[in-house]
Scaffold this motif. Structure first.
Motif, PDB file in Angstrom:
ATOM      1  N   GLY A  12     -58.343 -51.846 -12.028  1.00 37.10           N
ATOM      2  CA  GLY A  12     -58.901 -50.865 -11.091  1.00 37.10           C
ATOM      3  C   GLY A  12     -57.895 -50.463 -10.023  1.00 37.10           C
ATOM      4  O   GLY A  12     -56.743 -50.148 -10.326  1.00 37.10           O
ATOM      5  N   ASP A  13     -58.311 -50.529  -8.761  1.00 40.05           N
ATOM      6  CA  ASP A  13     -57.424 -50.112  -7.667  1.00 40.05           C
ATOM      7  C   ASP A  13     -56.396 -51.191  -7.309  1.00 40.05           C
ATOM      8  O   ASP A  13     -55.473 -50.925  -6.530  1.00 40.05           O
ATOM      9  CB  ASP A  13     -58.250 -49.745  -6.432  1.00 40.05           C
ATOM     10  CG  ASP A  13     -58.853 -48.345  -6.541  1.00 40.05           C
ATOM     11  OD1 ASP A  13     -58.274 -47.509  -7.249  1.00 40.05           O
ATOM     12  OD2 ASP A  13     -59.896 -48.097  -5.905  1.00 40.05           O
ATOM     13  N   VAL A  14     -56.541 -52.381  -7.825  1.00 39.74           N
ATOM     14  CA  VAL A  14     -55.543 -53.437  -7.538  1.00 39.74           C
ATOM     15  C   VAL A  14     -54.284 -53.153  -8.368  1.00 39.74           C
ATOM     16  O   VAL A  14     -54.361 -52.954  -9.578  1.00 39.74           O
ATOM     17  CB  VAL A  14     -56.090 -54.847  -7.862  1.00 39.74           C
ATOM     18  CG1 VAL A  14     -54.991 -55.894  -7.711  1.00 39.74           C
ATOM     19  CG2 VAL A  14     -57.271 -55.175  -6.969  1.00 39.74           C
ATOM     20  N   SER A  59     -65.429 -49.227 -12.694  1.00 39.96           N
ATOM     21  CA  SER A  59     -65.096 -50.415 -11.896  1.00 39.96           C
ATOM     22  C   SER A  59     -65.816 -50.426 -10.544  1.00 39.96           C
ATOM     23  O   SER A  59     -66.202 -51.471 -10.055  1.00 39.96           O
ATOM     24  CB  SER A  59     -63.581 -50.528 -11.698  1.00 39.96           C
ATOM     25  OG  SER A  59     -63.106 -49.455 -10.921  1.00 39.96           O
ATOM     26  N   HIS A  60     -65.967 -49.257  -9.948  1.00 39.53           N
ATOM     27  CA  HIS A  60     -66.736 -49.132  -8.704  1.00 39.53           C
ATOM     28  C   HIS A  60     -67.156 -47.685  -8.508  1.00 39.53           C
ATOM     29  O   HIS A  60     -66.925 -46.849  -9.377  1.00 39.53           O
ATOM     30  CB  HIS A  60     -65.963 -49.702  -7.507  1.00 39.53           C
ATOM     31  CG  HIS A  60     -64.641 -49.032  -7.250  1.00 39.53           C
ATOM     32  ND1 HIS A  60     -63.555 -49.177  -8.079  1.00 39.53           N
ATOM     33  CD2 HIS A  60     -64.227 -48.216  -6.252  1.00 39.53           C
ATOM     34  CE1 HIS A  60     -62.533 -48.486  -7.590  1.00 39.53           C
ATOM     35  NE2 HIS A  60     -62.913 -47.893  -6.488  1.00 39.53           N
ATOM     36  N   GLN A  61     -67.754 -47.383  -7.367  1.00 43.44           N
ATOM     37  CA  GLN A  61     -68.481 -46.114  -7.220  1.00 43.44           C
ATOM     38  C   GLN A  61     -67.644 -44.905  -6.840  1.00 43.44           C
ATOM     39  O   GLN A  61     -68.168 -43.801  -6.751  1.00 43.44           O
ATOM     40  CB  GLN A  61     -69.553 -46.324  -6.139  1.00 43.44           C
ATOM     41  CG  GLN A  61     -69.080 -46.220  -4.695  1.00 43.44           C
ATOM     42  CD  GLN A  61     -68.132 -47.334  -4.242  1.00 43.44           C
ATOM     43  OE1 GLN A  61     -67.856 -48.260  -4.998  1.00 43.44           O
ATOM     44  NE2 GLN A  61     -67.628 -47.231  -3.031  1.00 43.44           N
ATOM     45  N   ASP A  62     -66.336 -45.080  -6.629  1.00 42.30           N
ATOM     46  CA  ASP A  62     -65.536 -43.985  -6.068  1.00 42.30           C
ATOM     47  C   ASP A  62     -65.526 -42.718  -6.937  1.00 42.30           C
ATOM     48  O   ASP A  62     -65.596 -42.798  -8.154  1.00 42.30           O
ATOM     49  CB  ASP A  62     -64.094 -44.464  -5.857  1.00 42.30           C
ATOM     50  CG  ASP A  62     -63.912 -45.113  -4.494  1.00 42.30           C
ATOM     51  OD1 ASP A  62     -64.829 -45.009  -3.668  1.00 42.30           O
ATOM     52  OD2 ASP A  62     -62.847 -45.716  -4.260  1.00 42.30           O
ATOM     53  N   PRO A  63     -65.378 -41.548  -6.256  1.00 38.40           N
ATOM     54  CA  PRO A  63     -65.394 -40.282  -7.009  1.00 38.40           C
ATOM     55  C   PRO A  63     -64.212 -40.125  -7.981  1.00 38.40           C
ATOM     56  O   PRO A  63     -64.339 -39.454  -9.000  1.00 38.40           O
ATOM     57  CB  PRO A  63     -65.335 -39.203  -5.916  1.00 38.40           C
ATOM     58  CG  PRO A  63     -64.901 -39.914  -4.673  1.00 38.40           C
ATOM     59  CD  PRO A  63     -65.360 -41.322  -4.798  1.00 38.40           C
ATOM     60  N   ASP A  64     -63.071 -40.749  -7.667  1.00 33.05           N
ATOM     61  CA  ASP A  64     -61.921 -40.605  -8.586  1.00 33.05           C
ATOM     62  C   ASP A  64     -62.167 -41.370  -9.889  1.00 33.05           C
ATOM     63  O   ASP A  64     -61.381 -41.285 -10.829  1.00 33.05           O
ATOM     64  CB  ASP A  64     -60.613 -41.078  -7.922  1.00 33.05           C
ATOM     65  CG  ASP A  64     -60.648 -42.546  -7.537  1.00 33.05           C
ATOM     66  OD1 ASP A  64     -61.739 -43.056  -7.228  1.00 33.05           O
ATOM     67  OD2 ASP A  64     -59.580 -43.184  -7.545  1.00 33.05           O
ATOM     68  N   ILE A  65     -63.274 -42.112  -9.928  1.00 34.39           N
ATOM     69  CA  ILE A  65     -63.594 -42.946 -11.084  1.00 34.39           C
ATOM     70  C   ILE A  65     -64.791 -42.421 -11.856  1.00 34.39           C
ATOM     71  O   ILE A  65     -64.779 -42.350 -13.079  1.00 34.39           O
ATOM     72  CB  ILE A  65     -63.869 -44.388 -10.608  1.00 34.39           C
ATOM     73  CG1 ILE A  65     -62.545 -45.038 -10.278  1.00 34.39           C
ATOM     74  CG2 ILE A  65     -64.648 -45.193 -11.633  1.00 34.39           C
ATOM     75  CD1 ILE A  65     -62.672 -46.282  -9.474  1.00 34.39           C
ATOM     76  N   ALA A  66     -65.824 -42.058 -11.109  1.00 37.68           N
ATOM     77  CA  ALA A  66     -67.107 -41.843 -11.781  1.00 37.68           C
ATOM     78  C   ALA A  66     -67.682 -40.440 -11.648  1.00 37.68           C
ATOM     79  O   ALA A  66     -68.696 -40.133 -12.280  1.00 37.68           O
ATOM     80  CB  ALA A  66     -68.125 -42.850 -11.256  1.00 37.68           C
ATOM     81  N   LEU A  73     -62.344 -55.656  -3.586  1.00 37.24           N
ATOM     82  CA  LEU A  73     -60.969 -55.248  -3.939  1.00 37.24           C
ATOM     83  C   LEU A  73     -61.041 -53.899  -4.645  1.00 37.24           C
ATOM     84  O   LEU A  73     -60.853 -53.822  -5.840  1.00 37.24           O
ATOM     85  CB  LEU A  73     -60.313 -56.277  -4.876  1.00 37.24           C
ATOM     86  CG  LEU A  73     -60.009 -57.643  -4.268  1.00 37.24           C
ATOM     87  CD1 LEU A  73     -59.574 -58.632  -5.323  1.00 37.24           C
ATOM     88  CD2 LEU A  73     -58.960 -57.534  -3.175  1.00 37.24           C
ATOM     89  N   HIS A  74     -61.287 -52.815  -4.037  1.00 36.37           N
ATOM     90  CA  HIS A  74     -61.648 -52.750  -2.637  1.00 36.37           C
ATOM     91  C   HIS A  74     -63.152 -52.660  -2.409  1.00 36.37           C
ATOM     92  O   HIS A  74     -63.649 -52.958  -1.329  1.00 36.37           O
ATOM     93  CB  HIS A  74     -60.968 -51.527  -1.988  1.00 36.37           C
ATOM     94  CG  HIS A  74     -61.369 -50.201  -2.594  1.00 36.37           C
ATOM     95  ND1 HIS A  74     -62.413 -49.467  -2.076  1.00 36.37           N
ATOM     96  CD2 HIS A  74     -60.926 -49.499  -3.648  1.00 36.37           C
ATOM     97  CE1 HIS A  74     -62.551 -48.342  -2.785  1.00 36.37           C
ATOM     98  NE2 HIS A  74     -61.664 -48.352  -3.749  1.00 36.37           N
ATOM     99  N   SER A  75     -63.876 -52.214  -3.427  1.00 41.14           N
ATOM    100  CA  SER A  75     -65.292 -51.940  -3.220  1.00 41.14           C
ATOM    101  C   SER A  75     -66.105 -53.239  -3.160  1.00 41.14           C
ATOM    102  O   SER A  75     -65.738 -54.239  -3.784  1.00 41.14           O
ATOM    103  CB  SER A  75     -65.793 -51.047  -4.341  1.00 41.14           C
ATOM    104  OG  SER A  75     -67.175 -50.943  -4.286  1.00 41.14           O
TER     105      SER A  75
HETATM  106 FE   LIG Z   1     -61.433 -46.942  -5.219  1.00 40.31          FE
END
Ligand SMILES: [Fe+2]
Ligand SMILES: [Fe+2]
Lengths: 249, 206
Positions: A158-160, A72-79, A139-141
C-alpha cells in the motif's frame, strides 16, 4: 500507463501497472495477480486514471478473468474507480477494510459486492493461490491492510514504501545496483511521504516486527517503485530508523 | 455504448491477439526449420531455399504489422473507458434533474453542465470511431500479409513436388507451413469480426 511483469512461475503471475499519464492527481501503481486464469487487482486506483489503468491491464489479462479487487484503505487514489470497475464487471468481489465499508460506498457503489476484512486480517483464494491480508493499521489509514503472496514472496505494501517520483519513472528501485547507492538516491523521494503521511511510530514498529518474519522478494508500494532483493531489507531498516507523524509534528 | 458488449470484445480480442502471437511464433519456427532442411541438402534444394527464405522474410513483416495492431488497441480501449467515465457525470446530473424537475428551473447551470458533458462524450465517441477505423485498416494490412504468405506456401508445395526425388521431407514441411498460416489467418478473421461488431454498433447509433 504501462504493465510490466513482477513475477512469473507457470500460470502464477504478478504485474505492475505504473507511470501515470495524468499528472494532476498523485501518481499510483496498480498491481494484478493472476493464477490459472483468475485474477485480482490490488488498489485499482482513482476515478480519474481508470481508463488508462484498464487499457494497460487488458494488455496482460482479459477483463473476464477479474474475480476480485483488494482495497488497502479508503483513499480516493485507491478506491474511487470502484463504480467504473463495477459497471464493467458486477461479479467482482471487493475486499475492503470493514471499518471503511460505509465510506467506500460513497464513491457511488451502493450495490457493489463488498467483502469486509475485519481488523485481524484474513485471506482470499484466487486461482488456487492463497493471498494473506496483513494488518497495517495506522500505516497510514486507521484500518489498513497489505497483501502477502507466500509463493511469489511478494508483499503489496500500500502506501508503505511510497515515493513521489517524476513522470517516466522506472517500476523498480535499480535491482542491478548492489552498492545500495540506488536505494539511497530513491529513498530521499520517499522520506517526506513517510514522515508526513504515516501517523505513528508505534504502528510502524509493530508492522516492521511482523513483516520482518516474512520471506519477501519484492516489496510493492502503491506509489513509487518496487524494492526487490536486498532493497527490501534496506527499506525496512530505513523505515525503522526514521521518525514519523506524531513523533515529529 | 453497451459496456458489456465492449467487455466481450476486449476479452475476445485478448484471446485473438494471443493466438495471433502464438501462430506467428510458430510460422517463424517453421520457416527456420525449412531453411535448415534446405541447407542440409545443399544445391539440390536451391529452388525450395528461395521459397523458405521468402517465407521467413514475410513472417518477420507479419510480426511487425501485428505489433502495430497491439499499439492501436490500447488507445481504443482507453477511449471507450473515458466515455464510460464521463457517462457517470451525465447520469448523475440526469438523476438530479429527474429527482426534482424544479432543479432545472432553479439551477439552469445544471442543465448546461449536463449538456456540456454530453458534448464531450460525443467528441470522445468520434475519437473512438476514428481509432477503430485505423485499427481495422491495420487488420486489413495484416490480412494482406497473410494472403501473400499463403501464396508463398503454394509455391513451396510446387517446389516440394519438383524436388521429391531428393528424399527431403519437403511435402511435410510445406504442409506444416500451410497449417501455421491458416491458424494465423483464422485468428485475424475472428479479431476482425469482433472489431466490426463494435463498428456496427457505433454506426447504427449515429
Ligand atoms: Fe493513502
Ligand atoms: Fe496512496
Amino acid at each position: 500507463m504501462k504493465a510490466a511483469p513482477v513475477f512469473e512461475a507457470g500460470s502464477h503471475r504478478w504485474w505492475i501497472i505504473y507511470d501515470q499519464d495524468e499528472h494532476r492527481v498523485i501518481d499510483s501503481n496498480v498491481y494484478v495477480m493472476e493464477s490459472k486464469g483468475q485474477s485480482i487487482i490490488l488498489d485499482p486506483g482513482g476515478f480519474e486514471i481508470f481508463p488508462q489503468v484498464f487499457a494497460a491491464m487488458v494488455e496482460v489479462i482479459p477483463p473476464s478473468s477479474l474475480k476480485a479487487a483488494f482495497v488497502s484503505h479508503q483513499d480516493p487514489d485507491i478506491a474511487s474507480s470502484l463504480p467504473l470497475w463495477h459497471a464493467c464487471n458486477d461479479k467482482m468481489e471487493w475486499y475492503v477494510p470493514k471499518l471503511w465499508e460505509g465510506f467506500i460506498r460513497h464513491y457511488g457503489a451502493l450495490n457493489a459486492p463488498l467483502q469486509n476484512i475485519s481488523d485481524e486480517g484474513g485471506e482470499v483464494m484466487i486461482g488456487g493461490r492463497r493471498l494473506e491480508f496483513i494488518p497495517a493499521h495506522y500505516l497510514h489509514s486507521s484500518a489498513n491492510f497489505h497483501v502477502y503472496d507466500p509463493e511469489a514472496k511478494i508483499l503489496f505494501s500500500g502506501d508503505v514504501g511510497a515515493a513521489l517520483l517524476p513522470p517516466g519513472h522506472d517500476a523498480w528501485v535499480d535491482r542491478r545496483d548492489n552498492t545500495g547507492r540506488a536505494f539511497e538516491e530513491h529513498i530521499k523521494k520517499a522520506k517526506y511521504f513517510h514522515e508526513r503521511w504515516m501517523p505513528s511510530n508505534a504502528a510502524k514498529k509493530n508492522w516492521i516486527e511482523r513483516v520482518s518474519q516474512l520471506d519477501i522478494q519484492h516489496l510493492c508500494p502503491q506509489h513509487g517503485a518496487i524494492y526487490s532483493g536486498d532493497n527490501v531489507k534496506r527499506f525496512l531498516d530505513w523505515f525503522d530508523k526514521i521518525n514519523v507523524g506524531t513523533a515529529i509534528i | 455504448m453497451d459496456i458489456q458488449h465492449i467487455m466481450g470484445v476486449v476479452d475476445a480480442s485478448f484471446a485473438a491477439r494471443q493466438s495471433i502471437e502464438k501462430a506467428l511464433r510458430d510460422i517463424d519456427r517453421r520457416a527456420l526449420n525449412a531453411m535448415v532442411l534446405v541447407k542440409r541438402h545443399g544445391n539440390a534444394l536451391a529452388g525450395y531455399g528461395v521459397v523458405a527464405q521468402a517465407f521467413r522474410e514475410r513472417a518477420a513483416i507479419l510480426k511487425t504489422s501485428a505489433s502495430h495492431l497491439q499499439e492501436s488497441i490500447a488507445p481504443l480501449i482507453e477511449a471507450y473507458m473515458r466515455i464510460l467515465q464521463h457517462q457517470r457525470f451525465v447520469q448523475s446530473f440526469q438523476e438530479m434533474l429527474s429527482d426534482s424537475p424544479l432543479h432545472g428551473k432553479a439551477c439552469p447551470n445544471l442543465i448546461s453542465t449536463q449538456s456540456k458533458w454530453q458534448t464531450t462524450i460525443h467528441e470522445e465517441e468520434a475519437t473512438a470511431r476514428k481509432i477503430l477505423v485505423q485499427l481495422l485498416e491495420a487488420v486489413q494490412t495484416l490480412q494482406e500479409g497473410v494472403e501473400e504468405q499463403e501464396y508463398i506456401v503454394t509455391n513451396g508445395r510446387i517446389e516440394a513436388a519438383l524436388a521429391e526425388s531428393t528424399g527431403a521431407p519437403l511435402m511435410r514441411v510445406s504442409r506444416d507451413m500451410g497449417e501455421a498460416v491458416r491458424t494465423v489467418a483464422q485468428a485475424i478473421r475472428s479479431y476482425r469480426h469482433q472489431l466490426e461488431s463494435l463498428e456496427h454498433e457505433s454506426s447504427t447509433r449515429l
